[in-house]
Design an enzyme around this catalytic site. Structure first.
Site, PDB file in Angstrom:
ATOM      1  N   ARG A 126       0.817  -1.218   0.000  1.00 32.33           N
ATOM      2  CA  ARG A 126       0.000   0.000   0.000  1.00 32.33           C
ATOM      3  C   ARG A 126       0.851   1.270   0.000  1.00 32.33           C
ATOM      4  O   ARG A 126       0.407   2.327  -0.433  1.00 32.33           O
ATOM      5  CB  ARG A 126      -0.960  -0.032   1.198  1.00 32.33           C
ATOM      6  CG  ARG A 126      -1.921   1.123   1.258  1.00 32.33           C
ATOM      7  CD  ARG A 126      -3.268   0.802   1.934  1.00 32.33           C
ATOM      8  NE  ARG A 126      -3.197  -0.218   2.956  1.00 32.33           N
ATOM      9  CZ  ARG A 126      -2.919   0.011   4.246  1.00 32.33           C
ATOM     10  NH1 ARG A 126      -2.669   1.219   4.668  1.00 32.33           N
ATOM     11  NH2 ARG A 126      -2.893  -0.995   5.105  1.00 32.33           N
TER      12      ARG A 126
ATOM     13  N   LYS B   3      -6.524  11.476 -17.739  1.00 34.60           N
ATOM     14  CA  LYS B   3      -6.680  12.241 -18.973  1.00 34.60           C
ATOM     15  C   LYS B   3      -5.367  12.248 -19.766  1.00 34.60           C
ATOM     16  O   LYS B   3      -5.037  11.255 -20.395  1.00 34.60           O
ATOM     17  CB  LYS B   3      -7.182  13.651 -18.644  1.00 34.60           C
ATOM     18  CG  LYS B   3      -8.404  13.660 -17.699  1.00 34.60           C
ATOM     19  CD  LYS B   3      -9.673  13.215 -18.377  1.00 34.60           C
ATOM     20  CE  LYS B   3     -10.825  12.881 -17.422  1.00 34.60           C
ATOM     21  NZ  LYS B   3     -11.241  13.930 -16.503  1.00 34.60           N
TER      22      LYS B   3
ATOM     23  N   TYR C 251     -15.166  20.872 -11.464  1.00 37.10           N
ATOM     24  CA  TYR C 251     -15.600  19.584 -12.020  1.00 37.10           C
ATOM     25  C   TYR C 251     -16.811  19.097 -11.202  1.00 37.10           C
ATOM     26  O   TYR C 251     -16.805  19.161  -9.975  1.00 37.10           O
ATOM     27  CB  TYR C 251     -14.408  18.635 -11.879  1.00 37.10           C
ATOM     28  CG  TYR C 251     -14.598  17.220 -12.337  1.00 37.10           C
ATOM     29  CD1 TYR C 251     -14.873  16.913 -13.663  1.00 37.10           C
ATOM     30  CD2 TYR C 251     -14.428  16.176 -11.434  1.00 37.10           C
ATOM     31  CE1 TYR C 251     -15.005  15.598 -14.068  1.00 37.10           C
ATOM     32  CE2 TYR C 251     -14.556  14.859 -11.837  1.00 37.10           C
ATOM     33  CZ  TYR C 251     -14.852  14.580 -13.157  1.00 37.10           C
ATOM     34  OH  TYR C 251     -14.978  13.281 -13.546  1.00 37.10           O
TER      35      TYR C 251
ATOM     36  N   ASP D  94      -6.995  22.056  -9.211  1.00 35.89           N
ATOM     37  CA  ASP D  94      -7.202  20.946 -10.151  1.00 35.89           C
ATOM     38  C   ASP D  94      -6.491  21.352 -11.441  1.00 35.89           C
ATOM     39  O   ASP D  94      -6.963  22.217 -12.180  1.00 35.89           O
ATOM     40  CB  ASP D  94      -8.696  20.709 -10.378  1.00 35.89           C
ATOM     41  CG  ASP D  94      -8.960  19.489 -11.272  1.00 35.89           C
ATOM     42  OD1 ASP D  94      -8.112  19.195 -12.142  1.00 35.89           O
ATOM     43  OD2 ASP D  94     -10.017  18.845 -11.107  1.00 35.89           O
TER      44      ASP D  94
HETATM   45  C1  LIG Z   1     -11.899  13.747 -15.233  1.00 37.24           C
HETATM   46  C2  LIG Z   1     -11.608  14.848 -14.281  1.00 37.24           C
HETATM   47  C3  LIG Z   1     -11.460  14.611 -12.930  1.00 37.24           C
HETATM   48  C4  LIG Z   1     -11.693  13.254 -12.303  1.00 37.24           C
HETATM   49  O1  LIG Z   1     -10.834  12.284 -12.753  1.00 37.24           O
HETATM   50  P1  LIG Z   1     -11.260  10.726 -12.664  1.00 37.24           P
HETATM   51  O2  LIG Z   1      -9.959  10.043 -12.885  1.00 37.24           O
HETATM   52  O3  LIG Z   1     -12.255  10.519 -13.747  1.00 37.24           O
HETATM   53  O4  LIG Z   1     -11.830  10.497 -11.318  1.00 37.24           O
HETATM   54  C5  LIG Z   1     -11.147  15.673 -12.123  1.00 37.24           C
HETATM   55  N1  LIG Z   1     -10.999  16.910 -12.603  1.00 37.24           N
HETATM   56  C6  LIG Z   1     -11.136  17.187 -13.900  1.00 37.24           C
HETATM   57  C7  LIG Z   1     -10.951  18.574 -14.367  1.00 37.24           C
HETATM   58  C8  LIG Z   1     -11.452  16.169 -14.788  1.00 37.24           C
HETATM   59  O5  LIG Z   1     -11.626  16.448 -16.072  1.00 37.24           O
END
Ligand SMILES: *Cc1c(COP(=O)(O)O)cnc(C)c1O
Length: 387
Positions: free
Chosen positions: A55, A205, A108, A180
């Site tokens: 972990r 992403k 988001y 973010d």
């Molecule tokens: C997709 C996304 C997230 C969340 O990511 P996941 O891996 O799908 O949980 C957070 N912030 C933004 C801006 C995103 O586009």
């Protein structure tokens, strides 16, 4: 070292790669020790990339954490099974009952849901603020405000925030600044140069880049790393070695992919701007995008994700437009090599600090690595269906 060189070399020290180009996938729950002395050494160094227990990570995840810090900055990077887990864990690490959180209105959607549905339950109050508030943030700060959360550009509507001004004011009140940085992806925006304490990415992403792995990262500066690291560990956050391996593999082409996404997206955006069915393009590199001046000042470039507002089309014809697309598929993600499209819904209730004005439908696109002329032709035939 220049950025493209760093993207290739980051996290590839011999301790992790064992002499091959890529690190082996080191799958483990149990790490075994031969002596009490070895076990004690591992225990004492468990927070510092020493094998201890699965972990806490293995050489594959250590390589990814280190690579993220070399590219994005920060002294440490915690890994999570998805971007959302990175966001919620970072927030839980720095907030407790009775605290107040300032959350950007363009967050988001699941981030917003977490504040409304989980933080409320824990006795943590959230105030949403206009992404363009700048120095006006001062008036929203309360004695119990502990975290200022940013997302720049904003989800779907792409407002670019004045990060240095917001960070400076937050720090005057001992408030932790989180961002973010998924859109900035660690290469187009350097959060730690602008006062951010914790930078979060859905590595799902662009880092992964191939739409086949969920993974989240949170990099932190020195003051915030120990708390983020230990709280995330307490919350049980960890990532499989296979997923770390794929993220590292995706990372190596981030630079070239991004340049192509950017170039293709700018070409599509300029074409859309001239299209009679399009009211407005929401792209940080365009002057009409709120915060464009901060984009020009603080960003190294853009990527494949932007939106546009239609000036015509009822629900039925917009559905026909979306259904007719060949290269653009509909999907709730972005950052992979493929093009995506969706109609953005819910802006009327997802914007509470500053209501989204009534106007045409907002369409979000992710421009992939296909030939851009094929993508434009696809949009051209689709938009003809609007009434
Ligand atoms: C997709 C996304 C997230 C969340 O990511 P996941 O891996 O799908 O949980 C957070 N912030 C933004 C801006 C995103 O586009």
């Amino acid at each position: 070292m220049k950025q493209d060189t760093k993207i290739v070399s980051a996290g590839r020290k011999k301790e992790w790669t064992q002499g091959s180009v890529n690190p082996p996938v080191q799958r483990a729950s149990t790490i075994v020790f031969d002596t009490v002395k070895e076990m004690k050494h591992a225990t004492a160094n468990r927070a510092n990339k020493t094998l201890f227990y699965g972990r806490r990570g293995t050489s594959t995840s250590f390589a990814l954490s280190e690579a993220m810090c070399e590219i994005e900055g920060g002294v440490g990077c915690a890994l999570y099974p998805c971007g959302t887990a990175a966001i919620t864990s970072a927030l839980l690490s720095f907030l407790e009952a009775g605290d107040h959180l300032l959350m950007v209105d363009t967050a988001y959607e699941p981030t917003r849901d977490f504040c409304n549905k989980m933080l409320t339950k824990l006795g943590i109050e959230t105030t949403y603020y206009d992404p363009m508030i700048g120095a006006g943030i001062n008036e929203l700060i309360k004695p119990n405000t502990k975290v200022l959360f940013l997302e720049s550009p904003g989800s779907n509507t792409m407002e670019v925030q004045d990060v240095p001004t917001l960070s400076t004011i937050a720090h005057q009140h001992d408030i932790t600044v989180m961002l973010d940085n998924t859109w900035g992806s660690g290469i187009n925006f350097k959060p730690f140069d602008y006062g951010v304490d914790i930078s979060i990415q859905a590595a799902t992403k662009y880092i992964v880049g191939h739409s086949d792995v969920m993974i989240g990262t949170a990099t932190a500066n020195e003051a915030h790393w120990p708390t983020l690291r230990e709280s995330s560990y307490l919350l049980g956050q960890c990532v499989s070695a296979d997923d770390c391996y794929l993220a590292l593999r995706g990372l190596r082409t981030l630079g070239v992919r991004m340049k192509q996404h950017e170039q293709n997206a700018l070409k599509v955006a300029h074409w859309l701007k001239e299209h009679p069915s399009v009211e407005r393009v929401l792209h940080p590199a365009f002057e009409e995008c709120p915060g464009h001046e901060f984009f020009k000042r603080d960003f190294n470039g853009s990527n494949g994700l932007f939106s546009f507002v239609l000036n015509e089309g009822d629900n039925q014809s917009i559905t026909e437009f979306l259904d007719s697309m060949t290269h653009f598929k509909m999907g709730f993600s972005w950052g992979g090599y493929e093009s995506l499209i969706l109609k953005v819904n819910g802006l009327d209730y997802l914007r509470t600090a500053k209501p989204w004005p009534k106007q045409g439908a907002v369409i979000r696109v992710h421009i992939g690595l296909e030939d851009v002329d094929d993508l434009i032709a696809d949009l051209d035939q689709g938009l003809k269906r609007l009434r």
